[in-house]
Design a protein around this motif. Structure first.
Motif, PDB file in Angstrom:
ATOM      1  N   TRP A   1       0.421  -1.287   0.487  1.00 57.62           N
ATOM      2  CA  TRP A   1      -0.222   0.499  -0.202  1.00 57.62           C
ATOM      3  C   TRP A   1       0.728   1.084   0.019  1.00 57.62           C
ATOM      4  CZ3 TRP A   1      -0.321   3.853   3.289  1.00 57.62           C
ATOM      5  CH2 TRP A   1      -1.118   4.770   3.829  1.00 57.62           C
ATOM      6  N   MET A   2       2.032   1.316   0.463  1.00 50.93           N
ATOM      7  CA  MET A   2       2.595   2.108   1.042  1.00 50.93           C
ATOM      8  C   MET A   2       3.784   2.505  -0.032  1.00 50.93           C
ATOM      9  SD  MET A   2       4.253   1.721   4.617  1.00 50.93           S
ATOM     10  CE  MET A   2       6.351   2.987   3.932  1.00 50.93           C
ATOM     11  N   PHE A   3       3.423   1.732  -1.303  1.00 49.65           N
ATOM     12  CA  PHE A   3       4.443   2.637  -2.651  1.00 49.65           C
ATOM     13  C   PHE A   3       3.476   1.505  -4.027  1.00 49.65           C
ATOM     14  CE2 PHE A   3       7.981   0.602   0.275  1.00 49.65           C
ATOM     15  CZ  PHE A   3       9.090   1.458  -0.113  1.00 49.65           C
ATOM     16  N   SER A   4       2.084   2.098  -3.466  1.00 54.43           N
ATOM     17  CA  SER A   4       1.033   1.946  -4.483  1.00 54.43           C
ATOM     18  C   SER A   4       0.630   3.328  -4.250  1.00 54.43           C
ATOM     19  CB  SER A   4       0.060   1.020  -4.450  1.00 54.43           C
ATOM     20  OG  SER A   4      -0.399   0.840  -2.939  1.00 54.43           O
ATOM     21  N   VAL A   5       0.655   4.439  -3.275  1.00 56.01           N
ATOM     22  CA  VAL A   5      -0.052   5.381  -3.173  1.00 56.01           C
ATOM     23  C   VAL A   5       0.984   6.570  -3.795  1.00 56.01           C
ATOM     24  CG1 VAL A   5      -1.570   4.900  -1.701  1.00 56.01           C
ATOM     25  CG2 VAL A   5       0.746   6.222  -0.849  1.00 56.01           C
TER      26      VAL A   5
END
Length: 312
Positions: free
Chosen positions: A308-312
């Motif tokens: 999630w952190m690297f998709s936002v």
């Protein structure tokens, strides 16, 4: 041992120490003094909730779903134990480890136990009703497996397989609660969890092999006999393989696979330590599966946050 305690409950458990006296026999009937079964029923639910969070690129499994699945797991485990003790009350009276349970020891009458079963089932139904219609129907379907399990030890040497289906049903519920449907990932998780349950419950059943043989109860512990360790190793290996396949369907990152690897190491430790003739050790190994479940879940949660952190 006090006359109102249960032989296989941990000494000084919270029920014996803190619960109101009138509730203690019913809480013992639900195994609240031995909560390991609730944890083992809960982990497939939480794994599934984490898998669907991974699939939908969420930072964390739905907290409300985790709460509901936690409550539902412990309540329905209590209901299942109550049903099992009602059906097995005559067998339990003939087995050393179980004759101190509430019904055979006279702490709870059969009619009172039946009323307690209905109450727990209603609470479980109220929990399931919080989910979508598909999940409600899925939860109701699981009751058929729960209902037949207590009778399986009389007709098959594989009652652990039926228990595996019942205790792994949450692998479908967690995903369905968020997605309203099923897919390959939860189905593979479900299949792998069944093998996990057969493995650890074979270890558990080794405590009662002699008594079970005398009273005519069947189990995989008796079926495999001297080869129980090899059988458990096979079930655990199949579990890990199916879990790995499940992770591939949600594009899991190395964090999930690292959690699975640590889970596998824990299972290997169990196999190495397992001695089918040492009942006390079998019980300790069986209980350690609570930690195994937590390890795998932790890997899934870290993976959710990472992706999630690297998709936002």
């Amino acid at each position: 041992m006090r006359a109102d305690t249960v032989a296989d409950a941990p000494a000084g458990n919270w029920v014996d120490r803190y619960a109101p006296a009138f509730l203690r026999p019913f809480l013992r009937l639900s195994r609240a003094d031995r909560p390991i079964g609730g944890w083992l029923l809960m982990w497939p639910c939480w794994w599934s909730a984490a898998l669907v969070a991974l699939d939908r690129n969420r930072a964390f499994p739905d907290p409300w779903h985790l709460v509901l699945l936690f409550v539902g797991a412990f309540v329905m485990r209590g209901a299942g134990c109550t049903l099992n003790d009602l059906v097995d009350r005559h067998i339990d009276a003939a087995v050393e480890r179980t004759r101190s349970r509430p019904i055979p020891s006279g702490q709870v009458s059969a009619p009172a136990a039946a009323a307690w079963l209905v109450l727990q089932a209603l609470v479980g139904l109220a929990v399931v009703a919080q989910f979508n219609l598909f999940t409600v129907c899925l939860g109701i379907a699981s009751l058929a497996v729960v209902a037949i399990y207590p009778f399986m030890k009389r007709i098959t040497s594989w009652p652990q397989a039926v228990l595996g289906v019942a205790f792994s049903w949450g692998a479908l519920m967690g995903w369905a609660a968020a997605a309203g449907s099923l897919g390959w990932s939860p189905l593979l998780l479900f299949a792998g969890s069944i093998l996990w349950v057969i493995g650890y419950d074979t270890i558990y059943a080794c405590q009662d092999r002699e008594d079970d043989a005398i009273v005519g109860v069947r189990s995989t512990a008796l079926l495999f006999g001297e080869h129980a360790r090899l059988a458990v190793a096979g079930f655990y290996a199949g579990c890990v393989l199916l879990f790995a396949l499940s992770l591939t369907f949600v594009d899991a990152s190395p964090f999930s696979f690292l959690g699975l690897a640590c889970f596998a190491v824990h299972l290997l430790w169990q196999v190495i330590r397992f001695d089918h003739e040492d009942g006390a050790r079998c019980l300790r190994i069986f209980r350690s599966n609570r930690d195994a479940g937590a390890i795998f879940f932790a890997g899934l949660v870290v993976d959710c946050l990472w992706q999630w952190m690297f998709s936002v």
